[in-house]
Motif scaffolding. Structure first.
Motif, short mmCIF file in Angstrom:
data_model
loop_
_atom_site.label_atom_id
_atom_site.label_comp_id
_atom_site.label_asym_id
_atom_site.label_seq_id
_atom_site.Cartn_x
_atom_site.Cartn_y
_atom_site.Cartn_z
N PRO A 1 -10.14 4.19 -2.21
CA PRO A 1 -11.40 4.25 -1.44
C PRO A 1 -12.51 4.96 -2.22
CG PRO A 1 -9.55 4.84 -0.03
CD PRO A 1 -8.99 4.73 -1.43
N VAL A 2 -12.17 5.97 -3.02
CA VAL A 2 -13.20 6.66 -3.81
C VAL A 2 -13.78 5.72 -4.85
CG1 VAL A 2 -13.52 8.46 -5.56
CG2 VAL A 2 -12.38 9.01 -3.40
N LEU B 1 -5.73 -1.30 -2.57
CA LEU B 1 -5.59 -0.01 -1.89
C LEU B 1 -6.92 0.70 -1.63
CD1 LEU B 1 -2.30 1.49 -3.40
CD2 LEU B 1 -2.62 0.14 -1.32
N GLY B 2 -8.02 0.14 -2.13
CA GLY B 2 -9.33 0.71 -1.81
C GLY B 2 -9.94 0.15 -0.54
N ASP C 1 5.66 -1.53 -4.97
CA ASP C 1 4.59 -1.93 -5.88
C ASP C 1 3.56 -0.80 -6.01
OD1 ASP C 1 2.98 -4.01 -7.37
OD2 ASP C 1 1.61 -3.50 -5.75
N MET C 2 3.25 -0.15 -4.91
CA MET C 2 2.27 0.94 -4.95
C MET C 2 2.76 2.05 -5.89
SD MET C 2 0.46 3.09 -1.88
CE MET C 2 1.88 3.50 -0.92
N SER D 1 -6.94 9.70 -2.04
CA SER D 1 -7.79 9.13 -0.97
C SER D 1 -7.19 7.84 -0.39
CB SER D 1 -9.21 8.87 -1.50
OG SER D 1 -9.20 7.89 -2.54
N VAL D 2 -6.11 7.34 -0.97
CA VAL D 2 -5.47 6.13 -0.43
C VAL D 2 -4.69 6.50 0.83
CG1 VAL D 2 -3.71 4.36 -0.84
CG2 VAL D 2 -5.26 5.03 -2.71
N PRO D 3 -5.01 5.86 1.98
CA PRO D 3 -4.34 6.26 3.22
C PRO D 3 -2.97 5.64 3.41
CG PRO D 3 -5.99 4.58 3.67
CD PRO D 3 -6.07 4.87 2.20
#
Ligand SMILES: [Zn+2]
Length: 317
Positions: A55-56, A87-88, A114-115, A131-133
């Protein structure tokens, strides 16, 4: 071959971002071979295609969008399930996140693994990873094709076939002949084939070419802004995918083991493709999957962070 750092862990230099205007309705956010984001601006809403990894990092995309339009960002489309692209998503606060059924199924099946694996492969591309929820979950899942109207702008979200993954999705603006291809097409960047269907990929590239795109935003690399450039991008990707698979099939037919096939394939491809970004990162994963496919594994095996390291040790020592 000299000893190599795992995947892209030694790649720490920030890339220069370009924000290219392809038409009144289409923009490309690219960064010298890092994962691209596409932007479609309709009459009353904005659609983002692939989100950046956190997200950032999405904030920089939003800042560029706000330089050209104040319309709300309502839709995010996932070209496929890979963490570095999806993931953003939460950073855009979209009303809807759109993905193919096959992409949704892959997130369910292997999104978590995968993450973890991708975060370790590309630390630079997961800036502010805290910042990834969590995983990105689609809110609209389609099969084969979803047609949308953003006011008068027609947007076709399509699965044209398997290639980079089984869920690959392209976004097509038929009125302007502009395509956002995701990782099905790369430009001066090495295709990652660790989760690919190598025998299907060339046919899917043919299906893209049959639409005669005049401009195309690849998954990585500069936006392609003329029909000649688009053809060059398609041909380059086609050449890499077919030559990789042919070389691996040849080694398998000779009864060679994976390590030998890797060495021979690296030597065969390096002179032609070694200058493309992430070549050394991708090749061990690419040959591992090609070897599996050539030896009868129809579906790609799941990459975990541990499997990544074990494979790297076996092939790169
Ligand atoms: Zn990908």
């Amino acid at each position: 071959m000299s000893e190599k750092h795992f995947a892209s862990q030694a790649d720490l230099v920030e890339k220069k971002v370009s924000f290219d205007r392809l038409s009144d309705h289409a923009y490309a956010y690219t960064a010298e071979g890092d994962p691209n984001t596409g932007i479609v601006i309709g009459d009353d809403a904005v659609m983002v295609i692939d989100t950046q990894a956190t997200p950032v990092m999405a904030e920089d995309v939003i800042r560029r969008i706000r330089e050209v339009t104040a319309k709300p960002i309502r839709y995010v489309v996932l070209s496929h399930y890979h963490a570095v692209r999806v993931l953003g998503a939460s950073g855009y606060h979209p009303e809807h996140i759109i993905a193919s059924r096959d992409t949704y199924d892959l997130i369910v099946e292997r999104g978590e693994q995968d993450m973890q694996s991708e975060i370790e492969r590309f630390p630079r591309l997961f800036r502010a990873v805290e910042s990834v929820p969590g995983l990105t979950w689609p809110t609209i899942v389609f099969e084969r094709r979803l047609s949308m109207s953003l006011g008068k702008l027609q947007v076709e979200i399509m699965q044209l076939g398997r290639g980079h993954t089984k869920g690959d999705t392209v976004v097509w603006l038929p009125q302007e002949k502009i395509m956002f291809s995701g990782d099905l097409v790369e430009y001066a960047a090495t295709p990652y084939t660790g989760d690919a269907y190598l025998s299907d990929w060339p046919n899917t590239l043919d299906a893209i070419a049959a639409l005669r795109p005049e401009k195309l935003v690849p998954g990585r690399g500069a936006s392609l802004q003329t029909p000649e450039h688009v053809r060059e991008g398609l041909h380059g990707t086609y050449a890499f995918v077919t030559e990789l698979y042919a070389e691996v099939q040849r080694g398998v037919a000779m009864g060679n083991d994976l390590a030998t096939v890797y060495r021979d394939t690296y030597a065969a491809l390096q002179p032609k493709f070694g200058h493309w970004v992430i070549f050394d990162h991708c090749l061990p994963f690419d040959v591992s999957r090609a070897y599996d496919e050539a030896t009868g594994h129809r579906d790609p095996r799941i990459w975990t962070a541990q499997r990544d390291k074990d494979m790297w040790l076996a092939l790169e020592g």
